[in-house]
Design a protein around this motif. Sequence first.
Motif, mmCIF file in Angstrom:
data_model
loop_
_atom_site.group_PDB
_atom_site.id
_atom_site.type_symbol
_atom_site.label_atom_id
_atom_site.label_comp_id
_atom_site.label_asym_id
_atom_site.label_seq_id
_atom_site.Cartn_x
_atom_site.Cartn_y
_atom_site.Cartn_z
ATOM 1 N N THR A 491 0.837 -1.196 0.000
ATOM 2 C CA THR A 491 0.000 0.000 0.000
ATOM 3 C C THR A 491 0.870 1.242 0.000
ATOM 4 N N SER A 492 0.331 2.303 -0.595
ATOM 5 C CA SER A 492 1.016 3.606 -0.620
ATOM 6 C C SER A 492 2.429 3.476 -1.162
ATOM 7 N N LEU A 493 2.548 2.720 -2.241
ATOM 8 C CA LEU A 493 3.826 2.583 -2.931
ATOM 9 C C LEU A 493 3.681 3.093 -4.352
ATOM 10 N N GLY A 494 4.730 3.716 -4.872
ATOM 11 C CA GLY A 494 4.731 4.177 -6.255
ATOM 12 C C GLY A 494 5.735 3.406 -7.067
ATOM 13 N N TRP A 495 6.982 3.864 -7.006
ATOM 14 C CA TRP A 495 8.070 3.178 -7.699
ATOM 15 C C TRP A 495 9.151 2.845 -6.679
ATOM 16 N N PRO A 496 9.013 1.763 -5.958
ATOM 17 C CA PRO A 496 10.048 1.414 -4.979
ATOM 18 C C PRO A 496 11.319 0.951 -5.684
ATOM 19 N N ASN A 497 12.228 1.884 -5.852
ATOM 20 C CA ASN A 497 13.438 1.591 -6.618
ATOM 21 C C ASN A 497 14.514 0.930 -5.774
ATOM 22 N N GLY A 498 14.850 1.559 -4.662
ATOM 23 C CA GLY A 498 15.958 1.061 -3.851
ATOM 24 C C GLY A 498 15.479 0.313 -2.632
ATOM 25 N N LEU A 499 16.299 -0.630 -2.157
ATOM 26 C CA LEU A 499 15.967 -1.419 -0.975
ATOM 27 C C LEU A 499 17.265 -1.806 -0.276
ATOM 28 N N SER A 500 17.271 -1.659 1.049
ATOM 29 C CA SER A 500 18.441 -2.046 1.823
ATOM 30 C C SER A 500 18.000 -2.532 3.195
ATOM 31 N N LEU A 501 18.810 -3.411 3.798
ATOM 32 C CA LEU A 501 18.462 -4.034 5.074
ATOM 33 C C LEU A 501 19.453 -3.631 6.156
ATOM 34 N N ASP A 502 18.930 -3.388 7.347
ATOM 35 C CA ASP A 502 19.742 -3.216 8.547
ATOM 36 C C ASP A 502 19.562 -4.492 9.355
ATOM 37 N N LEU A 503 20.496 -5.437 9.173
ATOM 38 C CA LEU A 503 20.327 -6.752 9.779
ATOM 39 C C LEU A 503 20.523 -6.724 11.286
ATOM 40 N N VAL A 504 21.208 -5.717 11.783
ATOM 41 C CA VAL A 504 21.405 -5.614 13.226
ATOM 42 C C VAL A 504 20.145 -5.092 13.898
ATOM 43 N N ALA A 505 19.601 -3.987 13.351
ATOM 44 C CA ALA A 505 18.396 -3.393 13.945
ATOM 45 C C ALA A 505 17.127 -4.047 13.437
ATOM 46 N N ARG A 506 17.246 -4.995 12.514
ATOM 47 C CA ARG A 506 16.098 -5.708 11.941
ATOM 48 C C ARG A 506 15.130 -4.728 11.280
ATOM 49 N N LYS A 507 15.670 -3.843 10.446
ATOM 50 C CA LYS A 507 14.879 -2.853 9.734
ATOM 51 C C LYS A 507 15.175 -2.969 8.244
ATOM 52 N N MET A 508 14.183 -2.567 7.461
ATOM 53 C CA MET A 508 14.423 -2.431 6.025
ATOM 54 C C MET A 508 14.090 -0.999 5.611
ATOM 55 N N ASP A 512 11.348 5.530 -2.703
ATOM 56 C CA ASP A 512 10.237 5.533 -3.655
ATOM 57 C C ASP A 512 10.419 6.712 -4.605
ATOM 58 N N ALA A 513 10.661 6.425 -5.887
ATOM 59 C CA ALA A 513 10.942 7.483 -6.862
ATOM 60 C C ALA A 513 9.694 8.187 -7.348
ATOM 61 N N LYS A 514 8.549 7.619 -7.096
ATOM 62 C CA LYS A 514 7.311 8.278 -7.498
ATOM 63 C C LYS A 514 6.752 9.140 -6.371
ATOM 64 N N ASP A 515 6.739 8.599 -5.163
ATOM 65 C CA ASP A 515 6.272 9.368 -4.007
ATOM 66 C C ASP A 515 7.362 10.265 -3.445
ATOM 67 N N ASP A 516 8.603 10.114 -3.968
ATOM 68 C CA ASP A 516 9.720 10.981 -3.576
ATOM 69 C C ASP A 516 9.932 10.981 -2.074
ATOM 70 N N GLN A 517 10.155 9.808 -1.522
ATOM 71 C CA GLN A 517 10.431 9.733 -0.098
ATOM 72 C C GLN A 517 11.205 8.463 0.214
#
Length: 1614
Positions: A491-508, A512-517
């Motif tokens: 939901t509330s996704l446009g163009w999710p271009n990049g993705l990265s993981l923080d394996l220590v903090a368990r976060k991703m 988003d290049a369309k929603d610019d955030q």
Amino acid sequence: MGRFCKLLLICGILAFCEGIPMLLFANRKDIRIIDAENAQGNSTVIISNLEDAAAVDFLFSDGAIYWTDVSLEVIKRTYVNDSQTSVNVIDTGLVSPDGLACDWLGKKLYWTDSETNRIEVSHLDGTYRKVLFWENLDQPRAIALDPPNGYMYWTDWGETPKIERAGMDGSIWSRKVIIGDNIFWPNGLTLDYTDSKIYWADAKLSFIHSCDFDGSNRREVVAGERSLPHPFALTLCDDTLYWTDWQTRSIHSCNKLTGEQQWVVHENIFSPMDIHVFTAKRQPKGVNPCGSNNGGCSHLCLMSPRKPYYVCACPTGVQLLLNNKTCADGAQEVLFLARRTDLRQISLDTPDYTDVVLPLKDIKHAIAIDYDPVDRKVYWTDDEVRAIQRANLDGSDQEVLVSTEVDHPDGIAVDWIGRNLYWTDTGTDRIEVARLNGTSRKVLLSDNLDEPRAIALDPVNGHIYWTDWGKRPKIERANLDGSGRVTLVNTSLGWPNGLSLDLVARKMYWGDAKDDQIEMADLNGTTRSVLVSENLPHIFGFSLLGEYVYWTDWQSRSIERVNKHTGKNRKVITEQLPDLMGLKAISVHIPEGTNPCAENNGGCSHLCLFRPKGPVCACPMGLELISNGKMCIVPEAFLLFSSHTDIRRISLETNHNNQPLPLQGVEEALAIDFDINDNRIYWTDVGRKSITRAFMNGSALEHIIEFGLDYPEGMAVDWVAHNIYWADTGKNRIEMARLDGSSRKVLIWRDLENPRALALDPPNGYMYWTIWGNEPKLERAALDGSERTVLVSDLGRVQDITIDYIERRLFWADLDTKKIESSDLSGNNRIQVIQSQLPHPMGLTQYQDFVYWTDFSRKSIERANKTTGSNRTMIQGGVNYVMDILVYHTSRQSGWNSCGVNNGGCSHLCMAHPKSTTSNITHHCSCPTHYTLNSDNKTCSAPKRYLLLSQKNAISRLAMGADDPESVDNPEVMLPIHGLRNIKALAYDPVADYIYWIDGRQKTIKRAHDNGTKIEVVVNNPHLKIQPFDLAVDPYSRTIYWTCSQNNVINVTRIDMTSIGVVIDKTNNKPRSIVLYPERGYMYWTNTLSMARIESAAMDGTERTTLFNVGLGHPVALTIDKKSGKLFWADTDLKRIESSDLEGGNREVLLDGLTGNPRGLATYGNFLYWLDRGNQLVERIHKSRGDKRSWVRGRIPGLSDLISVENSLQEPNHPCSHHNGGCSHLCLAKGNSEFRCSCPLNLELKSDELTCADPPTCPPDHFTCKSGDIRCIPQVWRCDKLPECEDNSDEEDCPRCSQQSEFQCTNGQCIPIQLFCDGMRQCNDGSDEEQCCKDGEHRCLNHQCIDKSLLCNGQHDCTDKSDEENCSQTGANVGQPNATHYAIAIVVGLVFLILVVALVFVCRRKTSHIPLEDVDLMVIKKPLNPHSDQTTPGNTLSSRGKSMVIGLSMGSGSGPPLYDRNHVTGASSSSSTVTHYPKETLNPPPSPVTDRSVYAEDCYYSSNSLSTVRSCRQYKAHFTKAHKMRKHIPPPPTSPCSTDVCEDSEPYNAAAKKYYFNNSVVELGYDSDPYPPPPTPRSHYFSDEMSCPPSPSTERSFFNPYPPPPSPVGTSDC
């Protein structure tokens, strides 16, 4: 350089060793040296053929010369004693190296770059390169070194011009601005080591100043534009200053103390740039503190102004260890960057963030990038090369890992634990895995992937994450083996271009290049929040390292970072770097964590894929795990089955290995088969209505049959002859084709009701199929469809059949009896195999001792003994929509026949004969449907005559029987032409074998061959200004005639897609259906006005005739039969088909009482065919008698047109068939092998009778004839009952009676106006006495009646004002004219006319003249304002005389003339009018497609011609050639310079080559410019990048509603 030149050079060097200064300078294209004391001597070229040499320096002790090339972006080196060879010292990371200096003590090279705004240093060989300064620099230029004191100096001509000093070690504390005021363009800089002075030249302020090394004691040396128009570089020797000047193109000198003794050392230099005095004095010897063991430094030892006067330093990005001597082993934290055509690394250890290009090759379009910390290799994807590659960071061991079945690889990720490589592909819509060396490739996921892009791994916990920016954007997760797939964010996704993981903090984190955030969430997709939402134009690359998130931005062309917790501490890492793509931030240390795959690959033979529950072994496509779950082998056999939207395989070794084949676009797979020869799978798709094939790994997918399929239920592969057979339940056919879909042939179409299952026995020459219908049965026939036999008739609806090739038995699954039965291949010895628990059997196959089947209701795949039905086992359950099934094994496709070798020698199809036949002939050749086997019994010929019928989105071919031309029992074939949309009409060109059609959706005309190749748009419609309705092809003149329902015209277009023009205009026309008879040069069309007509005309629109305008309702279709000479048409309103001869005679009704909506008409043989759109029928009748009406085809929806095709020309020697008869536009047959050229309406035929040209432009007071040599006549001669135009067009559409002198009776009769209301009836109908005035009334000239008392009362009571004319007469005389009045008027008129004629005669006698020689030219006296009476004199002007007299064409000197009528005025043939020769332009007349407005030709007027007032006139043709004069017309001016291209205020052209131009005059003339024009062409004001759009030019950029492609479409260099 020759020996003699070398000798001169060595002598020169020896000379300046004795004290004579030699000047070394860059001349852009070369580097030269000259004796400073020999001002007029020739300079010696050190090295030539350079591109753009700018800065230069030397190392005297080594005899080395270094220079920069700002176009090649390199620093190069050569030696004085070997100057013909040069090497690159620095060839990466440079943009505009404007300054260069050699440290002769420390053996270092320093340079400035005005584009990267850096000052750098390296060893003399370019190694150990380091950025010293990168901040607070804005266009640094000249640089000079003082190694004995450890300082360097440089000029900066940016927005804040200045001269700075700093330690040569780059220490911040030592940096200081020493000159910051009264400075503008500081170009040249040099040091006086003797007096400790610096000298610099300012090109804007035109001075040379000096000061102490600390900036004090500043003074002026030389000033003034006269002495210094544009100084560039500066050097010094002893007491003399030398400098180069761009404007004077010279080397100048003066005394360094006084500025006097100025003189020109050398002049006429091509482009003088940097300059140095080449002498040992300029590089004095001194103590090198780094001389002993490099100062103990591991890498760089740099001079310093502080004790111990040197500092150890490291290459860019590498930290110095705590001992201040040794550098670390490379950067510890690095950003790897994919930048389209190169890969770069940016060290995060040092604050300069310098991007260093990795020395790799053949990078075309890099997108994604990752790094393996174990082997220290970089991995990247290339969208243009379509490959995945890797290499060491030094560029070694570069190799391609994956290069097949790679379309658009957008994401890549390295599993550093399991040593696997994962990638996404938005082209194939897959996620795949392989070993790091590219082996053991396997498709992990292919279902429900739209546009997979970014990918990230958590190998410790066994997860893979990816983004999908398709129609339904989402972020998903799965196990590393592809199992356990779950959607995390959708939901509330446009163009999710990049993705990265923080394996220590368990976060991703993702961008988003369309929603610019930039957003973040837990690894399970919860706790979602926005991290950054401002100033993010277009995120693409994305990575995380430590406390920061890094990203690339296409729009801002920058790399930035932000704190991963707060979204604050935002910082730009680098900017103004175009073509930024993928990004990966890494630590060179191996990440913590492991899993069982790290040890011995988990014991797996190929792939070890870790999951949260533990590792699993996996096999590449084509291999299977054996029972131990570790080893992969090539399976002996496996099951394939179709399951609605995919096709899956199941191992026969174990029952748990169910995996889908990586096939794209499967909608409703039904029947499946395979070809063991090339490892391909074939399947029918009833959703797509296609038959498709692909390799077992999913590659090379192609739709081999896409047209003419309805419901292909059964399908089988002939593995011997390489053919494919299928049964179409919808069309009730069994067809075949080659395995690539070519040579398609209908085998069985009669008495075939709902064919279903199909099986082949190629070695024995038979095929088997089942029929559902009213009487279900199982049949057999030879492979060509002959010898058809019913084997089993007492059965139900058989869904599938299979053959046991070893036991020679048939097996079938019966839906009605719910049994699986078997018989021999003749249908005998029938037994029941499975009799229970079989609710809905679907697929059936056999292997070894077992029969396998699928059950739709039980959702199962089962097997049992093929003879007894015992040992029944469920292979797999819970399989939804399970359909067909087969065993993939060589035993299922064994055997051979004579078609297996070279296709049996056949050109198209080879048909093996059944082995049961007694003939010695083992096979025969066959042809595709409608093709004919030639006499050699091997090759085939295409059909010569057939019908083409079109539906809305399809074109089919219908040919009659070869043996019986009147037979319609021959299957139609849909042609494989893609992209057919809303077809309106058809035409055919037998010469080039093209089918033409009107595309009703795009409103264009297109064409293609009948095999679907070479689809082209012939008549385009970009602005939707036309709407083609019908078309016809003239194969001889190579033209297309087409009607336009939007403009109501008939157009002609050449086959080569060029337009000819209109032949029937829109005046009172609505042309629709059209047909041609090019052998006679005529065309026929329907005209759908309110009163419909059928018309004919010559094919140029002339000779137009209305054939029928009565007895018509709405004629919708036309055709002609050339053999019988008949015209046929269908009328939808009258519901009939009629015919006539081609002249409109012998009209007869062939068929009355039509139903539906008739469309196309075509004759074929003895019959007339038509389409019934409403009833979806094709029908026919006898074309002469109208009887034998019969149904041809039915149930064909969307019928639109029907044409008859004859694939040969009726008249191969047609006069227009060779180069269009030499005609420029239209060529028309006249009969008897003769032809004539003609033109469209907007052009006219020239006198050569071949070429068309623009018609003349007549003056406003003239009338333009429609055709003929005489084109312009005075307007007053129009409708005077004496035709002057050769085509009589001046007397067409005229009122029958003169409004001024005649009265027109109601019946059209004309009588003199005087006889109106004279008391006597002169009109035959008496209308001249019906509207007369009463007694006491006056009749106005316009027949209005007013009271006589109103005459001459000073007011206009007659609407034509005639009541106030002639009021000087008495009232008694005003009423009615009498004879006296007429007599007086006649006498006065005659006297006036005699005087005028006499005056003209006298004037012309006084004028020189040239006699006309045309003895045929006759004289007719005709006044300009004729008043004809009832008897009009005949036209005595001969045709030859008319054609010879031509007038001046406003369009060209050779065009049709104005009509010369001086003879009508009474002038003699010796009139002086012929002495006024018109001038002609120097340019030729404009072509028919040229705008005539540029040819402003003059008109020349006769001063004594009474024929017209200021009429343009010419002379006879034979005079034209002798007396033509030409007038030059200058060409139109070029477009003005735009302000951003070539404004005068821009002295430098931002061209591709960064040449320096000496435009100082222009520069110095604009003091008011907000920024000074750059002394070099490569500045940030006018750089290539700044002239580009702010973002890469893509079809889906950040502001478009469509997602972006993985990389910019165009280069950003513009």
